[in-house]
Scaffold this active site. Structure first.
Site, PDB file in Angstrom:
ATOM      1  N   ARG A   1       0.963  -0.859   0.152  1.00  0.00           N
ATOM      2  CA  ARG A   1      -0.011   0.145  -0.069  1.00  0.00           C
ATOM      3  C   ARG A   1       0.514   1.055   0.290  1.00  0.00           C
ATOM      4  NH1 ARG A   1      -4.485  -1.987   3.960  1.00  0.00           N
ATOM      5  NH2 ARG A   1      -5.278  -2.998   3.513  1.00  0.00           N
TER       6      ARG A   1
ATOM      7  N   GLU B   1      -1.118  -9.264  -4.919  1.00  0.00           N
ATOM      8  CA  GLU B   1      -2.927  -9.670  -5.433  1.00  0.00           C
ATOM      9  C   GLU B   1      -2.768 -11.174  -5.651  1.00  0.00           C
ATOM     10  OE1 GLU B   1      -5.125  -7.835  -5.223  1.00  0.00           O
ATOM     11  OE2 GLU B   1      -4.588  -6.072  -4.196  1.00  0.00           O
TER      12      GLU B   1
ATOM     13  N   GLN C   1      -6.589 -16.558  -2.083  1.00  0.00           N
ATOM     14  CA  GLN C   1      -7.136 -17.445  -1.342  1.00  0.00           C
ATOM     15  C   GLN C   1      -5.947 -17.432   0.091  1.00  0.00           C
ATOM     16  OE1 GLN C   1      -9.137 -18.963  -1.960  1.00  0.00           O
ATOM     17  NE2 GLN C   1     -10.687 -17.897  -4.058  1.00  0.00           N
TER      18      GLN C   1
ATOM     19  N   GLY D   1      -0.626 -22.749  -0.931  1.00  0.00           N
ATOM     20  CA  GLY D   1      -1.396 -24.138  -2.048  1.00  0.00           C
ATOM     21  C   GLY D   1      -1.276 -22.725  -2.960  1.00  0.00           C
ATOM     22  N   TYR D   2      -2.110 -23.638  -3.991  1.00  0.00           N
ATOM     23  CA  TYR D   2      -3.050 -22.501  -5.401  1.00  0.00           C
ATOM     24  C   TYR D   2      -1.591 -23.082  -5.701  1.00  0.00           C
ATOM     25  CZ  TYR D   2      -8.045 -22.678  -2.842  1.00  0.00           C
ATOM     26  OH  TYR D   2      -8.703 -22.712  -1.993  1.00  0.00           O
TER      27      TYR D   2
ATOM     28  N   TYR E   1     -10.353  -9.109 -11.257  1.00  0.00           N
ATOM     29  CA  TYR E   1     -10.483  -8.387 -10.530  1.00  0.00           C
ATOM     30  C   TYR E   1      -8.533  -8.200 -10.234  1.00  0.00           C
ATOM     31  CZ  TYR E   1      -8.245  -7.844  -5.169  1.00  0.00           C
ATOM     32  OH  TYR E   1      -7.912  -7.877  -4.219  1.00  0.00           O
TER      33      TYR E   1
ATOM     34  N   ASP F   1     -13.829  -8.475  -4.606  1.00  0.00           N
ATOM     35  CA  ASP F   1     -13.554  -9.501  -3.998  1.00  0.00           C
ATOM     36  C   ASP F   1     -14.213  -9.707  -3.109  1.00  0.00           C
ATOM     37  OD1 ASP F   1     -13.265  -7.983  -1.945  1.00  0.00           O
ATOM     38  OD2 ASP F   1     -11.278  -8.197  -1.725  1.00  0.00           O
TER      39      ASP F   1
ATOM     40  N   CYS G   1     -20.906  -5.240  14.128  1.00  0.00           N
ATOM     41  CA  CYS G   1     -22.179  -4.599  14.305  1.00  0.00           C
ATOM     42  C   CYS G   1     -22.167  -3.124  15.010  1.00  0.00           C
ATOM     43  CB  CYS G   1     -23.252  -5.053  14.506  1.00  0.00           C
ATOM     44  SG  CYS G   1     -23.462  -6.777  12.988  1.00  0.00           S
TER      45      CYS G   1
ATOM     46  N   CYS H   1     -19.839   0.058  14.433  1.00  0.00           N
ATOM     47  CA  CYS H   1     -20.041   0.043  12.746  1.00  0.00           C
ATOM     48  C   CYS H   1     -20.325   1.582  12.339  1.00  0.00           C
ATOM     49  CB  CYS H   1     -20.788  -1.083  11.977  1.00  0.00           C
ATOM     50  SG  CYS H   1     -20.523  -0.925  10.503  1.00  0.00           S
TER      51      CYS H   1
END
Length: 379
Positions: free
Chosen positions: A38, A50, A55, A94-95, A133, A151, A212, A215
């Site tokens: 960032r 990214e 995941q 992974g992936y 995305y 996302d 909540c 929020c």
């Protein structure tokens, strides 16, 4: 899910799009996590983050991001390395198709665009492993182009606050959310807004236990006013979990171990593992030996290591059991020498391996020594 249930809920007041964006950006400025990707407009570093974070939680992905940046400070060094090095660094995330796509994409950018990320939307989408995305993230964060990122976090925030009940498992609904998100995008600060809505979903409007009670959108949130946080976003598609039973046999001849590269179109493509017997159900050594007669050879001494270990993947549940196989006579050889090759423990460290094998080898110090318990012969 534990929800804050107020004694009195104020009347629901839908929020204007511009007000929503302004409040969200103000929240982000005060609450955002400090993350290295960032702090840059470098499309290479943004793209790398990214791909790693697909995941993957930020806490898990951050060390990998730092390792990759240290090893490959720019797109050229990444493109010039080899696939095995990429997979070894990726080990545990992974992936693994993401890692192969990462490497191939880097080569594409170097060969076709001289190492410069294209600013054209269609050109970004044409790159290996870059979908809508990721293209939107690069375009927005690196080039301040007006593309909304969508996302899982964005689906959740928009569905809950605006009461969107479309089934996000459907392509038509995904297109609806993409268009809706695009309408919300402010003309200025679109990059900050995109970061803000993803961050809000990641650390505040979470899937379980959303915050909540504190929020900023409490009165403007459809889900909160109607107590539907556990329902929205709506998704009907269910993931079917497949169970697989892996029985690994670790063949050792003196100081070398025999491994093969996984070449099948299956999990862990391109990684290395030991001789594997797979079963659709739990089985025992005797049954395996009856099916694989060579495992009964008198020149093989087979010992069990640990009890079966469960390893969870997104769509699969693996049960892995490890056997140590000491080879007492090298010839006749017991494995196909065109597939299995000998490696020293130092060489094994450099091979990309499934994380469950990596953890197993670390636990047993690369099988250099065996305790009395580990030498227990299977009856």
């Amino acid at each position: 899910m534990q929800l804050h249930i107020p004694t009195q809920i104020l009347p629901y007041q839908p929020i204007a799009h511009t007000t929503f964006a302004t409040k969200l950006i103000n929240w982000y400025i005060q609450n955002k996590r400090v993350l290295p990707w960032r702090e840059t407009k470098d499309p290479y570093k943004i793209w790398l983050s990214e791909i790693i974070l697909q995941q993957t939680r930020v806490a898990q992905g951050l060390p990998y991001y730092l390792k990759f940046i240290q090893k490959f400070p720019d797109i050229h060094t990444l493109a010039q390395t080899d696939e095995q090095t990429i997979l070894q660094l990726w080990q545990g995330l992974g992936y693994y198709s993401r890692a192969r796509n990462l490497w191939q994409c880097a080569q594409q950018i170097v060969l076709k665009y001289q190492g410069v990320f294209p600013k054209n939307w269609q050109a970004l989408l044409s790159l290996k492993g870059i979908g809508q995305y990721t293209a939107a993230a690069i375009a927005s964060f690196a080039f301040q182009m007006p593309f909304a990122v969508v996302d899982g976090n964005v689906y959740r925030v928009l569905a809950r606050i605006f009461g969107l009940k479309q089934d996000i498992a459907l392509f038509s609904s995904q297109k609806f959310f993409q268009n809706f998100a695009q309408e919300l995008l402010p003309k200025n600060k679109n990059d900050v807004y995109n970061q803000a809505i993803m961050e809000f979903g990641a650390i505040h409007c979470m899937p379980q236990k959303p915050l909540c009670s504190v929020c900023i959108f409490q009165q403007n949130c459809f889900a909160y006013s109607h107590q539907q946080q556990h329902i929205l976003p709506h998704k009907t598609k269910k993931i079917k979990i497949k169970e697989r039973f892996f029985y690994y046999f670790i063949f050792q001849w003196h100081d070398t171990f025999f491994l093969k590269k996984r070449t099948e179109k299956d999990i862990w493509l391109g990684l290395y593992d030991f001789y594997l017997f797979e079963s659709a159900q739990k089985t025992d050594l005797a049954t395996i030996q009856n099916k694989k007669k060579f495992l009964k050879n008198k020149y093989l001494s087979i010992h069990i290591m640990d009890p079966p270990q469960k390893h969870l993947l997104t769509h699969q549940k693996l049960y892995c059991c490890f056997f140590h196989v000491e080879i007492k006579k090298k010839n006749p050889f017991f494995l196909d020498q065109n597939i299995f090759h000998p490696y020293s423990t130092e060489e094994i460290k450099l091979l990309p391996k499934p994380i469950i094998l990596e953890n197993f080898l670390k636990k047993h110090k690369f099988l250099s020594k065996f305790t009395a318990r580990e030498q227990e012969v299977i009856k």
